[in-house]
Design a protein around this motif. Structure first.
Motif, PDB file in Angstrom:
ATOM      1  N   GLY A  90      33.620  38.962  43.245  1.00 26.97           N
ATOM      2  CA  GLY A  90      34.142  38.223  44.395  1.00 26.97           C
ATOM      3  C   GLY A  90      33.876  38.938  45.712  1.00 26.97           C
ATOM      4  N   ILE A  91      34.070  40.253  45.704  1.00 24.75           N
ATOM      5  CA  ILE A  91      33.931  41.018  46.946  1.00 24.75           C
ATOM      6  C   ILE A  91      32.460  41.132  47.361  1.00 24.75           C
ATOM      7  CG2 ILE A  91      34.229  43.298  48.007  1.00 24.75           C
ATOM      8  CD1 ILE A  91      36.641  43.642  46.024  1.00 24.75           C
ATOM      9  N   PHE A  92      31.602  41.438  46.390  1.00 27.57           N
ATOM     10  CA  PHE A  92      30.226  41.760  46.756  1.00 27.57           C
ATOM     11  C   PHE A  92      29.257  40.598  46.675  1.00 27.57           C
ATOM     12  CE2 PHE A  92      32.050  45.893  45.565  1.00 27.57           C
ATOM     13  CZ  PHE A  92      31.839  46.554  46.763  1.00 27.57           C
TER      14      PHE A  92
ATOM     15  N   GLY B  78      30.623  37.092  46.586  1.00 28.51           N
ATOM     16  CA  GLY B  78      31.400  35.862  46.721  1.00 28.51           C
ATOM     17  C   GLY B  78      30.733  34.878  47.669  1.00 28.51           C
TER      18      GLY B  78
ATOM     19  N   THR C  97      40.204  47.337  39.700  1.00 33.96           N
ATOM     20  CA  THR C  97      39.675  46.064  40.192  1.00 33.96           C
ATOM     21  C   THR C  97      38.895  45.373  39.090  1.00 33.96           C
ATOM     22  OG1 THR C  97      39.430  47.132  42.318  1.00 33.96           O
ATOM     23  CG2 THR C  97      38.334  45.012  42.067  1.00 33.96           C
TER      24      THR C  97
ATOM     25  N   GLY D  64      42.159  36.291  49.122  1.00 36.28           N
ATOM     26  CA  GLY D  64      42.368  37.742  49.056  1.00 36.28           C
ATOM     27  C   GLY D  64      42.950  38.237  47.754  1.00 36.28           C
TER      28      GLY D  64
ATOM     29  N   ASN E 233      40.128  36.202  44.525  1.00 39.11           N
ATOM     30  CA  ASN E 233      38.727  36.619  44.595  1.00 39.11           C
ATOM     31  C   ASN E 233      38.570  38.133  44.685  1.00 39.11           C
ATOM     32  OD1 ASN E 233      38.047  33.840  46.794  1.00 39.11           O
ATOM     33  ND2 ASN E 233      37.797  33.927  44.575  1.00 39.11           N
ATOM     34  N   PHE E 234      39.685  38.850  44.531  1.00 34.43           N
ATOM     35  CA  PHE E 234      39.567  40.300  44.680  1.00 34.43           C
ATOM     36  C   PHE E 234      39.080  40.941  43.381  1.00 34.43           C
ATOM     37  CE2 PHE E 234      40.670  44.660  45.574  1.00 34.43           C
ATOM     38  CZ  PHE E 234      40.257  44.765  46.880  1.00 34.43           C
ATOM     39  N   THR E 235      37.815  40.672  43.088  1.00 37.04           N
ATOM     40  CA  THR E 235      37.147  41.249  41.931  1.00 37.04           C
ATOM     41  C   THR E 235      35.842  41.818  42.459  1.00 37.04           C
ATOM     42  OG1 THR E 235      35.893  39.246  41.515  1.00 37.04           O
ATOM     43  CG2 THR E 235      38.059  39.399  40.457  1.00 37.04           C
ATOM     44  N   PHE E 236      35.154  42.635  41.665  1.00 32.96           N
ATOM     45  CA  PHE E 236      33.884  43.184  42.142  1.00 32.96           C
ATOM     46  C   PHE E 236      32.919  42.074  42.529  1.00 32.96           C
ATOM     47  CE2 PHE E 236      35.132  47.151  39.940  1.00 32.96           C
ATOM     48  CZ  PHE E 236      34.942  48.010  41.009  1.00 32.96           C
TER      49      PHE E 236
ATOM     50  N   PHE F  87      37.495  32.848  51.188  1.00 31.64           N
ATOM     51  CA  PHE F  87      37.815  34.026  50.399  1.00 31.64           C
ATOM     52  C   PHE F  87      39.308  34.079  50.174  1.00 31.64           C
ATOM     53  CE2 PHE F  87      38.782  38.481  49.602  1.00 31.64           C
ATOM     54  CZ  PHE F  87      37.777  38.842  48.723  1.00 31.64           C
TER      55      PHE F  87
END
Ligand code: SAH
Length: 314
Positions: free
Chosen positions: A58-60, A62, A96, A50, A53-56, A48
């Motif tokens: 990517g976060i949920f 990824g 985001t 930070g 990948n800090f997109t919706f 990951f």
């Protein structure tokens, strides 16, 4: 992950992080941990990024999440609508980005990364909490088991209750039922007996449940159930990795005749408030890098050891 966060914080000169006393203390605790070497090895698994990948998506959903039944993944297409017309309104700023499903787990090249200032603005209430905790001792996962030393050693005529009420995966419940029956568990508890009607459950349990006393103990009632059993002479043992767990296979790890054994949830393990209801916890020593076993595998290992002790004493 603390090691990775710390490295990144230093690399990007996020000084508000590296000077945050809480962050410093957590980092120090990790560095001083007896598991430090393992943590370092685990860094190979970094998937990951930070920033990138800090997109919706990517976060949920990824790829760092795709590790079995313990994590909840929200599929990427659930976020597609967020790109729709309704969200093009410039007055509705979205901080985001939605992102795209990652094709690979490799973070984007550092040149392409948007630089983040590293400034973290805490809500005043959060800042207050942080100020308070930054001087308190760091709480490790564990452990107010009221005593960490197992006592009784007489295992003859064993009476074992297995509390599986925290599990919510029906495949796992089916597997737990099967191994419980095989290893001579007397009573097995589930959050809801309706689980036994699902095809996931029956495909694994192969009718083992017919030979067990199955009791419905809804998860909010576990604490009361454990208290009732302890009052009736049972020792309450948790199957959990905590910093005070007794290691399975050591001499100290003896399951008393009347034992009620609690399994943790697939996602989070045994919640802290239930750890406080236990006499002690047992941990299965691990050689590899993966953090924990699937709960039904762990149940099988510990139930075998309980049987082995019973056979050895017979
Ligand atoms: N992902 C969570 C817990 C998942 S494991 C975490 O890491 O905190 C789910 C359950 O399996 C745990 O609560 C525990 O009951 C059992 N378990 C898995 N590995 C274990 C081990 N090495 N020792 C003891 N219990 C273990």
């Amino acid at each position: 992950m603390t090691l990775e966060f710390w490295e990144d914080a230093e690399r990007f000169r996020f000084t508000e992080l590296t000077s945050n006393p809480l962050f410093q203390r957590v980092h120090k605790a990790v560095m001083n941990s007896t598991y430090y070497k393992e943590f370092q090895n685990a860094k190979d698994y970094r998937t990951f990024d930070g920033v990138g990948n800090f997109t919706f998506v990517g976060i949920f959903s990824g790829s760092y999440l795709k590790g079995g039944d313990e994590v909840e993944v929200i599929p990427a297409d659930a976020f597609l609508g967020l790109d729709g017309e309704g969200f093009k309104d410039p007055s509705r700023t979205r901080h985001t980005p939605v992102g795209v499903e990652a094709q690979s787990s490799t973070p984007p090249p550092s040149g392409g990364r948007p630089q983040h200032s590293g400034k973290v603005k805490y809500h005043p209430q959060v800042a207050e909490v942080l100020a308070a905790v930054s001087t308190a001792p760091i709480q490790t996962k564990a452990s107010d088991p009221s005593s960490t030393t197992p006592t009784a050693v007489d295992t003859e005529g064993r009476d074992l209750i297995l509390v599986a009420s925290l599990l919510d995966n029906n495949f796992n419940l089916g597997g737990v039922s099967r191994v419980s029956e095989i290893m001579g568990v007397g009573t097995l508890t589930f959050n809801s007996l309706s689980s036994t009607k699902t095809s996931e459950f029956t495909s694994v349990s192969v009718h083992s449940e017919s030979w067990l006393e199955l009791v419905e103990v809804p998860s909010p009632e576990i604490a009361a159930y454990l208290r009732e059993k302890r009052a009736a002479g049972y020792t309450a043992v948790g199957l959990e990795q905590t910093d005070r767990s007794v290691i399975l296979g050591k001499d100290a790890c003896r399951f008393p005749k009347k034992t009620v054994l609690l399994l943790g949830t697939e996602k989070y393990g045994i919640p802290a408030e239930l750890l406080g209801e236990l006499d002690w916890c047992v941990e299965i020593p691990q050689k590899g890098r993966t953090r924990s076993m699937n709960v039904q595998t762990a149940a099988a290992v510990v139930l075998y050891e309980a049987c082995r002790q019973e056979w050895a004493d017979a």
